[in-house]
Design a protein around this motif. Structure first.
Motif, PDB file in Angstrom:
ATOM      1  N   MET A 149      68.183  41.256  35.489  1.00 26.11           N
ATOM      2  CA  MET A 149      69.004  41.563  36.667  1.00 26.11           C
ATOM      3  C   MET A 149      68.606  40.695  37.852  1.00 26.11           C
ATOM      4  SD  MET A 149      69.325  45.726  36.468  1.00 26.11           S
ATOM      5  CE  MET A 149      70.284  45.766  37.987  1.00 26.11           C
ATOM      6  N   TRP A 150      67.296  40.454  38.006  1.00 22.25           N
ATOM      7  CA  TRP A 150      66.843  39.602  39.107  1.00 22.25           C
ATOM      8  C   TRP A 150      67.349  38.170  38.936  1.00 22.25           C
ATOM      9  CZ3 TRP A 150      65.265  39.562  43.834  1.00 22.25           C
ATOM     10  CH2 TRP A 150      64.584  38.470  44.352  1.00 22.25           C
ATOM     11  N   SER A 151      67.288  37.641  37.726  1.00 21.49           N
ATOM     12  CA  SER A 151      67.765  36.275  37.480  1.00 21.49           C
ATOM     13  C   SER A 151      69.263  36.166  37.730  1.00 21.49           C
ATOM     14  CB  SER A 151      67.446  35.865  36.041  1.00 21.49           C
ATOM     15  OG  SER A 151      66.046  35.877  35.808  1.00 21.49           O
ATOM     16  N   LEU A 152      70.023  37.184  37.320  1.00 13.78           N
ATOM     17  CA  LEU A 152      71.471  37.140  37.511  1.00 13.78           C
ATOM     18  C   LEU A 152      71.855  37.408  38.965  1.00 13.78           C
ATOM     19  CD1 LEU A 152      72.728  38.913  34.265  1.00 13.78           C
ATOM     20  CD2 LEU A 152      72.605  36.468  34.766  1.00 13.78           C
ATOM     21  N   LEU A 153      71.052  38.198  39.681  1.00 13.56           N
ATOM     22  CA  LEU A 153      71.310  38.385  41.113  1.00 13.56           C
ATOM     23  C   LEU A 153      71.155  37.064  41.853  1.00 13.56           C
ATOM     24  CD1 LEU A 153      71.770  40.167  43.604  1.00 13.56           C
ATOM     25  CD2 LEU A 153      69.300  40.560  43.671  1.00 13.56           C
ATOM     26  N   ILE A 154      70.125  36.307  41.506  1.00 15.21           N
ATOM     27  CA  ILE A 154      69.959  34.979  42.112  1.00 15.21           C
ATOM     28  C   ILE A 154      71.129  34.078  41.731  1.00 15.21           C
ATOM     29  CG2 ILE A 154      68.465  32.948  42.223  1.00 15.21           C
ATOM     30  CD1 ILE A 154      66.112  34.782  41.570  1.00 15.21           C
ATOM     31  N   LEU A 155      71.600  34.219  40.487  1.00 19.61           N
ATOM     32  CA  LEU A 155      72.734  33.407  40.048  1.00 19.61           C
ATOM     33  C   LEU A 155      73.991  33.740  40.836  1.00 19.61           C
ATOM     34  CD1 LEU A 155      73.995  31.360  38.171  1.00 19.61           C
ATOM     35  CD2 LEU A 155      74.209  33.131  36.421  1.00 19.61           C
ATOM     36  N   LEU A 156      74.156  35.007  41.246  1.00 22.67           N
ATOM     37  CA  LEU A 156      75.311  35.367  42.075  1.00 22.67           C
ATOM     38  C   LEU A 156      75.305  34.610  43.399  1.00 22.67           C
ATOM     39  CD1 LEU A 156      75.951  39.221  41.782  1.00 22.67           C
ATOM     40  CD2 LEU A 156      77.427  37.356  41.057  1.00 22.67           C
ATOM     41  N   THR A 157      74.124  34.262  43.883  1.00 22.98           N
ATOM     42  CA  THR A 157      74.032  33.474  45.111  1.00 22.98           C
ATOM     43  C   THR A 157      74.115  31.974  44.843  1.00 22.98           C
ATOM     44  OG1 THR A 157      71.613  33.297  45.068  1.00 22.98           O
ATOM     45  CG2 THR A 157      72.549  35.275  46.057  1.00 22.98           C
ATOM     46  N   ALA A 167      71.969  30.034  43.756  1.00 28.56           N
ATOM     47  CA  ALA A 167      70.766  29.308  44.167  1.00 28.56           C
ATOM     48  C   ALA A 167      69.997  28.734  42.979  1.00 28.56           C
ATOM     49  CB  ALA A 167      69.855  30.217  44.989  1.00 28.56           C
ATOM     50  N   ASN A 168      70.141  29.334  41.783  1.00 32.17           N
ATOM     51  CA  ASN A 168      69.358  28.859  40.635  1.00 32.17           C
ATOM     52  C   ASN A 168      70.229  28.321  39.512  1.00 32.17           C
ATOM     53  OD1 ASN A 168      70.483  31.239  39.781  1.00 32.17           O
ATOM     54  ND2 ASN A 168      68.644  32.041  38.797  1.00 32.17           N
ATOM     55  N   TYR A 169      71.448  27.910  39.856  1.00 37.11           N
ATOM     56  CA  TYR A 169      72.325  27.363  38.818  1.00 37.11           C
ATOM     57  C   TYR A 169      72.353  25.842  38.936  1.00 37.11           C
ATOM     58  CZ  TYR A 169      76.313  27.007  35.665  1.00 37.11           C
ATOM     59  OH  TYR A 169      77.118  26.707  34.590  1.00 37.11           O
ATOM     60  N   PRO A 170      72.247  25.095  37.825  1.00 39.52           N
ATOM     61  CA  PRO A 170      72.251  25.539  36.419  1.00 39.52           C
ATOM     62  C   PRO A 170      70.870  25.761  35.808  1.00 39.52           C
ATOM     63  CG  PRO A 170      72.488  23.175  36.486  1.00 39.52           C
ATOM     64  CD  PRO A 170      72.348  23.616  37.921  1.00 39.52           C
ATOM     65  N   ASP A 171      69.797  25.815  36.650  1.00 39.38           N
ATOM     66  CA  ASP A 171      68.450  25.955  36.090  1.00 39.38           C
ATOM     67  C   ASP A 171      68.336  27.163  35.174  1.00 39.38           C
ATOM     68  OD1 ASP A 171      68.045  23.826  37.689  1.00 39.38           O
ATOM     69  OD2 ASP A 171      66.676  24.790  39.089  1.00 39.38           O
ATOM     70  N   VAL A 172      68.962  28.291  35.587  1.00 38.46           N
ATOM     71  CA  VAL A 172      68.843  29.515  34.803  1.00 38.46           C
ATOM     72  C   VAL A 172      69.487  29.375  33.423  1.00 38.46           C
ATOM     73  CG1 VAL A 172      70.983  30.530  35.689  1.00 38.46           C
ATOM     74  CG2 VAL A 172      69.118  32.022  34.954  1.00 38.46           C
ATOM     75  N   MET A 173      70.379  28.434  33.271  1.00 39.68           N
ATOM     76  CA  MET A 173      71.115  28.275  32.015  1.00 39.68           C
ATOM     77  C   MET A 173      70.494  27.235  31.087  1.00 39.68           C
ATOM     78  SD  MET A 173      75.079  27.014  31.581  1.00 39.68           S
ATOM     79  CE  MET A 173      74.637  25.327  32.009  1.00 39.68           C
ATOM     80  N   MET A 174      69.717  26.306  31.638  1.00 42.13           N
ATOM     81  CA  MET A 174      69.323  25.125  30.892  1.00 42.13           C
ATOM     82  C   MET A 174      68.479  25.399  29.641  1.00 42.13           C
ATOM     83  SD  MET A 174      71.077  22.947  32.261  1.00 42.13           S
ATOM     84  CE  MET A 174      70.532  21.652  31.162  1.00 42.13           C
ATOM     85  N   PRO A 175      67.491  26.327  29.638  1.00 41.78           N
ATOM     86  CA  PRO A 175      66.728  26.548  28.401  1.00 41.78           C
ATOM     87  C   PRO A 175      67.610  26.945  27.220  1.00 41.78           C
ATOM     88  CG  PRO A 175      65.589  27.534  30.250  1.00 41.78           C
ATOM     89  CD  PRO A 175      66.931  27.115  30.758  1.00 41.78           C
ATOM     90  N   ALA A 176      68.557  27.864  27.454  1.00 35.32           N
ATOM     91  CA  ALA A 176      69.449  28.282  26.369  1.00 35.32           C
ATOM     92  C   ALA A 176      70.468  27.196  26.050  1.00 35.32           C
ATOM     93  CB  ALA A 176      70.153  29.580  26.748  1.00 35.32           C
ATOM     94  N   TYR A 177      70.938  26.494  27.057  1.00 35.50           N
ATOM     95  CA  TYR A 177      71.983  25.492  26.856  1.00 35.50           C
ATOM     96  C   TYR A 177      71.456  24.303  26.050  1.00 35.50           C
ATOM     97  CZ  TYR A 177      75.770  22.252  28.015  1.00 35.50           C
ATOM     98  OH  TYR A 177      76.803  21.362  27.947  1.00 35.50           O
ATOM     99  N   LYS A 178      70.182  23.944  26.227  1.00 35.45           N
ATOM    100  CA  LYS A 178      69.614  22.832  25.473  1.00 35.45           C
ATOM    101  C   LYS A 178      69.512  23.160  23.984  1.00 35.45           C
ATOM    102  CE  LYS A 178      65.976  22.381  28.087  1.00 35.45           C
ATOM    103  NZ  LYS A 178      64.676  21.891  28.619  1.00 35.45           N
ATOM    104  N   GLU A 179      69.278  24.438  23.675  1.00 35.27           N
ATOM    105  CA  GLU A 179      69.148  24.829  22.273  1.00 35.27           C
ATOM    106  C   GLU A 179      70.494  25.151  21.625  1.00 35.27           C
ATOM    107  OE1 GLU A 179      66.389  28.012  21.906  1.00 35.27           O
ATOM    108  OE2 GLU A 179      64.727  26.932  22.844  1.00 35.27           O
ATOM    109  N   HIS A 180      71.357  25.838  22.377  1.00 34.08           N
ATOM    110  CA  HIS A 180      72.649  26.247  21.837  1.00 34.08           C
ATOM    111  C   HIS A 180      73.722  26.025  22.905  1.00 34.08           C
ATOM    112  CE1 HIS A 180      70.501  28.113  18.498  1.00 34.08           C
ATOM    113  NE2 HIS A 180      69.730  28.725  19.386  1.00 34.08           N
TER     114      HIS A 180
END
Length: 612
Positions: free
Chosen positions: A161-169, A171-184
């Motif tokens: 929830m904390w990671s997605l709350l930051i994503l709503l702002t 502020a952390n996009y696309p960093d929050v997505m990159m670990p999963a996006y690199k693999e799949h």
């Protein structure tokens, strides 16, 4: 915090130690602070005593009673502070800001709007909470702990929830997505769906709700003002009327009395007769209740504002009647004079670009080695003289009050005076001659070109809207300042001394290992009030706010996030959305006025063509 025994025992003078970063300003001693606080407290007490003596029993009605209560509590707090250690917590900082609210009507009005906005956006907050919780639940399922994405951002439901709350702002996009996006690569769909619904719709819904509350509040306020105006006009009619009518002599005396009030246009004898003619519609020599009801509409018409004759015409009528003065007056007020000055503005812009061209292309010399005497000296002096002469001529011909009425003249006069002062500072010999201000002179001089925006119709609407919104925008900024002050005081009491590089502090190692420490964000702290205000302003901008929060979370635990979430909701979601709502409303009003004016001009032009 820096005077607490456990801190002083470990560090010598922590209030002025580089291991505890703070704002580099001179602070009052404890004794001097008490003396100044006592003097200001006594001044406020004397002020309220004088008001109570003048108003009598009416003083205790309304906000005066609240001020007295606050002063009593502040007096008790001041006495207690003398009997306790200087590092003990005090209520005085919170009471001071409440006293400011009691004394400022504009701040109270905007604060009332903020409080009315909170219930309206509460439903959207609840929806956002459910939305974030649902996607966080999906996140811990889709990205288990054995994946890189799960380790970093979805270790638990709370962390998700904390990671997605930051994503709503955002502020952390696309960093929050990159670990999963690199693999799949298909994991992008999860974040695409969350961002599309949350950022593009849910967050903007908050702005829509705030705008709706703002419009409803403004409509109610206007309705109250109309009702108050009608009641006041009826009360005035009862005071002025005899046998149900107001005589013309009484009305003339009323207009003469109104000339003593500066917020009403001056009414001379000819204007008074025109007003009386407008009010006395049946021409019977008396003003009835129905006729008097329209006095506010009549008084708000554009009449000449006072006998604002220039000083020369008032003090030297012989000079004013001379042909030379009349010729000078005709030249300054002619349209060609404005065109010539506008051409000078364009020339100054070109010369400013040429003067700073080495800096623009990145080949400038070191400012510290720049010489004051350069090829631009005489040109600088010439243009300063030209624009100062223009301002003097306009003030002499129009009079300062009429000259100062126009925002364009205020802006141009301010820039001209600033340019002249900086030029004198740079080029005249003095003890502290800073060559770096040479470039500042060129930059300030180029600001005059902004007044040419008025010739562009679209930009003219934007400028008028900007000028119109400044007073009310300043009021909401005062509310925001009060909120930042309160949060800064609270942050100082909670997080004071937490941000440190002191190896003996239990926080230093945790901070060094966090993203906060690795980014070198130690200056973003609550070790003193100025640093706290700057940190809160950075949080308003939102970018990298989670990195700042990360440092306090590492040092104080996850409960520190509550402080930052609370400020984000109040400062960004509510206050800044009110600013957006106000700008939207003002822009639409100004745009509609401009369009209506243009339609009227086109209609008059068509009638003239038809008549020909």
């Amino acid at each position: 915090w820096c005077q607490q025994p456990q801190v002083v025992r470990d560090v010598d003078d922590p209030c002025n130690n580089d291991m505890y970063p703070n704002y580099p300003i001179v602070y009052l001693s404890v004794l001097n602070g008490y003396i100044i606080e006592t003097i200001l407290f006594l001044i406020l007490c004397v002020d309220n005593f004088c008001l109570a003596f003048a108003q009598g029993r009416d003083f205790v009605k309304g906000l005066a009673r609240n001020r007295v209560i606050l002063l009593v509590v502040m007096g008790i707090d001041l006495v207690i502070s003398f009997c306790t250690p200087s590092y003990a917590l005090r209520a005085a900082p919170y009471l001071r800001i409440l006293l400011v609210v009691c004394y400022s009507h504009a701040t109270r009005s905007r604060l009332d709007l903020v409080m009315k906005t909170v219930p309206a956006v509460a439903n959207v907050f609840l929806l956002a909470l459910i939305y974030v919780a649902f996607f966080a639940w999906l996140g811990v399922i889709f990205f288990p702990k054995d994946t890189e994405e799960g380790k970093q951002y979805f270790r638990s439901l709370g962390e998700g929830m904390w990671s997605l709350l930051i994503l709503l702002t955002t502020a952390n996009y696309p960093d929050v997505m990159m670990p999963a996006y690199k693999e799949h690569r298909e994991s992008f769909l999860f974040f695409f769906l969350f961002v599309s619904l949350g950022v593009f719709f849910l967050v903007n819904m908050l702005t829509a709700v705030t705008f709706n509350v703002y419009q409803q509040t403004q409509e109610k306020k206007l309705e109250m003002l109309r009702n108050h105006r009608e009641d006041s006009v009826r009360a005035a009619f009862r005071l002025l009327s005899e046998n149900g009518h107001i005589t013309l002599e009484v009305l003339r005396a009323l207009f003469t009395e109104l000339n003593h009030y500066h917020d009403i246009s001056y009414i001379d004898a000819s204007d008074a007769e025109a007003l009386i003619s407008s009010l006395d519609s049946d021409r019977n020599g008396e003003i009835s209740q129905e006729e008097f009801d329209s006095i506010m509409e009549v008084l708000t018409r554009e009449y000449r504002r006072g006998p604002n004759k220039p000083m020369i015409e008032r003090r030297c009528p012989a000079v004013a009647a001379s042909s030379c003065w009349q010729t000078l007056k005709g030249v300054v007020q002619h349209r060609c004079f404005d065109i010539v000055m506008d051409l000078f503005l364009v020339v100054t812009l070109i010369l400013s670009i040429a003067e700073t061209w080495p800096e623009i292309v990145g080949s400038g010399v070191d400012p510290k080695t720049a010489q004051v005497d350069n090829n631009w000296d005489h040109i600088e002096h010439l243009f300063v003289f030209i624009f100062l002469t223009e301002a003097i001529l306009r003030i002499a011909v129009e009079g300062f009050s009429r000259y100062w009425e126009h925002p364009k003249n205020k802006f141009d006069f301010s820039v001209t005076i600033t340019t002249g002062v900086v030029t004198l500072y740079v080029f005249l010999p003095n003890a502290y001659n800073n060559p770096e201000l040479i470039r500042a002179v060129a930059a300030i001089r180029a600001l005059r070109v902004l007044r040419l925006i008025r010739v562009v119709p679209g930009c003219k609407v934007v400028v008028h809207t900007f000028v119109r919104t400044l007073p009310d925008a300043f009021a909401i900024c005062k509310v925001l300042f009060c909120a930042m002050y309160l949060f800064s005081v609270l942050g100082l009491q909670i997080f004071g001394g937490v941000i440190t590089t002191d190896p003996n502090s239990p926080y230093a190692a945790k901070l060094a290992d966090s993203d906060f420490g690795k980014a070198g964000y130690y200056a973003n702290n609550f070790n003193d009030m100025p640093s706290g205000m700057v940190t809160l302003f950075e949080l308003l901008v939102v970018n990298n706010w989670f990195v700042i929060c990360c440092g306090y979370t590492a040092a104080c635990g996850y409960t520190a996030r509550i402080f930052f979430i609370a400020f984000y909701i109040f400062g960004v979601v509510i206050c800044l959305n009110i600013v957006v709502a106000f700008i939207l409303d003002s822009f639409m009003s100004e745009l509609n006025t401009a369009l209506e004016r243009r339609r009227l001009e086109d209609s008059l032009r068509d009638e003239d063509l038809a008549g020909e």
